[in-house]
Motif scaffolding. Structure first.
Motif, PDB file in Angstrom:
ATOM      1  N   ASN A 268      -0.666 -50.410 -11.282  1.00 55.40           N
ATOM      2  CA  ASN A 268      -0.944 -49.164 -11.144  1.00 55.40           C
ATOM      3  C   ASN A 268      -2.111 -49.109  -9.822  1.00 55.40           C
ATOM      4  O   ASN A 268      -2.149 -48.080  -9.135  1.00 55.40           O
ATOM      5  CB  ASN A 268      -1.958 -48.922 -12.353  1.00 55.40           C
ATOM      6  N   ALA A 269      -2.748 -50.356  -9.592  1.00 52.52           N
ATOM      7  CA  ALA A 269      -3.597 -50.139  -8.451  1.00 52.52           C
ATOM      8  C   ALA A 269      -2.831 -50.095  -7.167  1.00 52.52           C
ATOM      9  O   ALA A 269      -3.444 -49.146  -6.235  1.00 52.52           O
ATOM     10  CB  ALA A 269      -4.532 -51.663  -8.438  1.00 52.52           C
ATOM     11  N   VAL A 270      -1.742 -50.360  -6.868  1.00 54.22           N
ATOM     12  CA  VAL A 270      -0.844 -50.307  -5.987  1.00 54.22           C
ATOM     13  C   VAL A 270      -0.545 -48.814  -5.681  1.00 54.22           C
ATOM     14  O   VAL A 270      -0.531 -48.218  -4.811  1.00 54.22           O
ATOM     15  CB  VAL A 270       0.034 -51.229  -5.677  1.00 54.22           C
ATOM     16  N   ARG A 271      -0.129 -48.485  -6.928  1.00 59.12           N
ATOM     17  CA  ARG A 271       0.174 -46.988  -7.130  1.00 59.12           C
ATOM     18  C   ARG A 271      -0.818 -46.003  -6.585  1.00 59.12           C
ATOM     19  O   ARG A 271      -0.705 -45.085  -6.114  1.00 59.12           O
ATOM     20  CB  ARG A 271       0.955 -46.824  -8.580  1.00 59.12           C
ATOM     21  N   GLU A 272      -2.003 -45.981  -7.241  1.00 66.48           N
ATOM     22  CA  GLU A 272      -3.092 -45.086  -7.062  1.00 66.48           C
ATOM     23  C   GLU A 272      -3.443 -45.110  -5.415  1.00 66.48           C
ATOM     24  O   GLU A 272      -3.693 -44.151  -4.911  1.00 66.48           O
ATOM     25  CB  GLU A 272      -4.205 -45.465  -7.759  1.00 66.48           C
ATOM     26  N   ASP A 273      -3.708 -46.459  -4.767  1.00 63.37           N
ATOM     27  CA  ASP A 273      -4.091 -46.587  -3.443  1.00 63.37           C
ATOM     28  C   ASP A 273      -2.867 -45.911  -2.541  1.00 63.37           C
ATOM     29  O   ASP A 273      -3.302 -45.163  -1.645  1.00 63.37           O
ATOM     30  CB  ASP A 273      -4.301 -47.745  -3.177  1.00 63.37           C
ATOM     31  N   GLY A 274      -1.776 -46.228  -2.975  1.00 61.35           N
ATOM     32  CA  GLY A 274      -0.424 -45.600  -2.093  1.00 61.35           C
ATOM     33  C   GLY A 274      -0.525 -44.138  -2.185  1.00 61.35           C
ATOM     34  O   GLY A 274      -0.240 -43.461  -1.174  1.00 61.35           O
ATOM     35  N   LEU A 275      -0.517 -43.596  -3.413  1.00 60.67           N
ATOM     36  CA  LEU A 275      -0.745 -42.136  -3.484  1.00 60.67           C
ATOM     37  C   LEU A 275      -1.484 -41.536  -2.542  1.00 60.67           C
ATOM     38  O   LEU A 275      -1.494 -40.548  -1.769  1.00 60.67           O
ATOM     39  CB  LEU A 275      -0.766 -41.663  -4.856  1.00 60.67           C
ATOM     40  N   LEU A 276      -2.969 -41.962  -2.640  1.00 61.58           N
ATOM     41  CA  LEU A 276      -3.929 -41.286  -1.941  1.00 61.58           C
ATOM     42  C   LEU A 276      -3.815 -41.646  -0.322  1.00 61.58           C
ATOM     43  O   LEU A 276      -4.154 -40.618   0.563  1.00 61.58           O
ATOM     44  CB  LEU A 276      -5.291 -41.992  -2.387  1.00 61.58           C
ATOM     45  N   ALA A 277      -3.284 -42.926  -0.018  1.00 62.43           N
ATOM     46  CA  ALA A 277      -3.069 -43.119   1.352  1.00 62.43           C
ATOM     47  C   ALA A 277      -2.275 -42.463   1.963  1.00 62.43           C
ATOM     48  O   ALA A 277      -2.178 -42.156   3.359  1.00 62.43           O
ATOM     49  CB  ALA A 277      -2.975 -44.721   1.471  1.00 62.43           C
ATOM     50  N   ARG A 278      -1.034 -41.957   1.320  1.00 66.13           N
ATOM     51  CA  ARG A 278      -0.254 -41.268   1.895  1.00 66.13           C
ATOM     52  C   ARG A 278      -0.195 -39.799   2.052  1.00 66.13           C
ATOM     53  O   ARG A 278       0.691 -39.116   2.400  1.00 66.13           O
ATOM     54  CB  ARG A 278       1.208 -41.672   1.263  1.00 66.13           C
ATOM     55  N   SER A 279      -1.526 -39.355   1.429  1.00 60.59           N
ATOM     56  CA  SER A 279      -1.710 -37.979   1.297  1.00 60.59           C
ATOM     57  C   SER A 279      -2.341 -37.438   2.575  1.00 60.59           C
ATOM     58  O   SER A 279      -3.500 -37.401   2.657  1.00 60.59           O
ATOM     59  CB  SER A 279      -2.549 -37.634   0.198  1.00 60.59           C
ATOM     60  N   ASN A 280      -1.589 -37.524   3.665  1.00 60.55           N
ATOM     61  CA  ASN A 280      -2.064 -37.366   5.065  1.00 60.55           C
ATOM     62  C   ASN A 280      -2.536 -35.770   5.457  1.00 60.55           C
ATOM     63  O   ASN A 280      -3.239 -35.708   6.376  1.00 60.55           O
ATOM     64  CB  ASN A 280      -1.129 -37.826   6.019  1.00 60.55           C
ATOM     65  N   ALA A 281      -1.930 -35.026   4.624  1.00 61.22           N
ATOM     66  CA  ALA A 281      -2.657 -33.614   4.727  1.00 61.22           C
ATOM     67  C   ALA A 281      -3.699 -32.990   3.735  1.00 61.22           C
ATOM     68  O   ALA A 281      -3.827 -31.832   4.057  1.00 61.22           O
ATOM     69  CB  ALA A 281      -1.155 -32.627   4.753  1.00 61.22           C
TER      70      ALA A 281
END
Length: 363
Positions: A268-281
């Protein structure tokens, strides 16, 4: 960086025909049992085959030529070497026989059995799978303007808040953004539904919401909840694309069927960080509870310490919720004081204000 990944039989044939060499390539989850002759003729020094089915003599030839072969793992409900994101039809395959028979449910059951058994092989399979999913997600989002939409998973399909979240997803998709959510039920599903509805006439969304209201929550029956979503998809095929990023860590919450591209993780930690990090807009935070509060400050922390580039825009929706019910907004303002992120945060009274607010924050 050059793309040296082969993820389909067509790509394999194109590379071999064009160059006669596979040296340096990574071949992911391609069935090569009918390509023994091509493998025998091609150079394979430095080639890595990840989960590719091959004839026994082809495996020997590849290894003799300097290649590495990681064979498919039998009797797994998931493919750890997958080269593509999941699709709803894949995760819910077999739904007619009951949700427990689907790859999604069987993968969760495998995770429950192995997550605490101390078996290094199981933990390695999870890590390889999640890394493959991250790679596929990055490939999917190249050039996309991604807006993350966060919110509570308990939001019922027949609620006004669910309808509002769906309108938000539709509005964001129609302005050229890629909607990305946690991929589960509630507000997440609503935003993915809105993106799915974006190409259709406005009335389609109202009709879809009416159909979904027959199964307002996944908690009563995941099967009925999922079937209602697929009925909407069948009624309006070819909807707009969006991304869902769920996790088997919360496997009791099923993925929603309106995210066309699903990056499902074990960690889950990889998922949470990945979602936020990829929200570039930008990231939009709808009313939620502990999970959404965590996501607000998970996103605020890198913004606070940002030293290069502009912080990610953050929009919190619903003044009453974020200033009184769960007063995150005052704390966020205090953190932002005298920091570059101060000009990139905003509080919106309703979802209707979000597209214009994001445009102002990024302008």
């Amino acid at each position: 960086m050059l793309d040296h990944e082969i993820e389909s039989l067509e790509e394999f044939d194109d590379v071999v025909e064009a160059t006669g060499s596979l040296s340096g390539w990574r071949v992911q989850s391609v069935d090569l049992r009918e390509r023994s002759a091509a493998l025998a003729a091609a150079e394979t020094d430095g080639t890595v085959f990840l989960g590719c089915a091959m004839a026994a003599e082809a495996v020997v030839r590849v290894q003799e030529g300097g290649g590495l072969v990681f064979p498919p793992v039998p009797e797994l409900p998931f493919n750890p070497y997958r080269g593509r994101l999941y699709a709803p039809d894949e995760l819910f395959s077999g739904l007619a026989e009951g949700y427990e028979h689907t790859p999604d449910a069987r993968s969760y059951a495998w995770f429950q059995r192995t997550k605490s058994d101390g078996d290094v092989f199981s933990s390695m399979l999870r890590a390889v799978h999640d890394d493959a999913v991250s790679d596929a997600l990055d490939e999917q989002l190249v050039g996309a303007r991604v807006v993350g939409v966060m919110g509570g998973h308990k939001l019922a399909r027949d609620s006004s808040a669910y309808a509002s979240a769906a309108r938000l997803g539709r509005a964001l998709a129609r302005t050229g953004h890629t909607v990305a959510t946690g991929g589960g039920p509630g507000a997440m599903e609503a935003a993915n539904l809105g993106a799915y509805a974006a190409p259709f006439e406005d009335g389609m969304l109202g009709k879809a919401l009416e159909m979904l209201s027959s199964a307002p929550s996944f908690e009563e029956s995941v099967g009925e909840w999922a079937r209602a979503a697929f009925e909407v998809r069948e009624g309006w095929p070819g909807g707009g694309a969006s991304v869902g990023i769920p996790t088997w860590f919360y496997g009791h919450e099923p993925p929603n069927a309106f995210a066309q591209h699903i990056a499902k993780y074990f960690v889950n930690a990889v998922r949470e960080d990945g979602l936020l990090a990829r929200s570039n807009a930008g990231v939009v935070f709808l009313p939620g509870a502990a999970g959404t509060v965590q996501e607000i400050f998970d996103n605020a922390t890198p913004n606070y310490y940002q030293s290069r580039g502009a912080p990610t825009p953050m929009v919190l929706v619903d003044e009453e919720h974020w200033t009184r019910t769960l007063p995150c907004w005052p704390l966020l303002q205090a953190l932002a004081r005298d920091r570059p992120m101060a000009s990139r945060i905003a509080l919106a009274r309703s979802v209707e204000e979000v597209p214009e607010t994001l445009a102002r924050l990024t302008g």
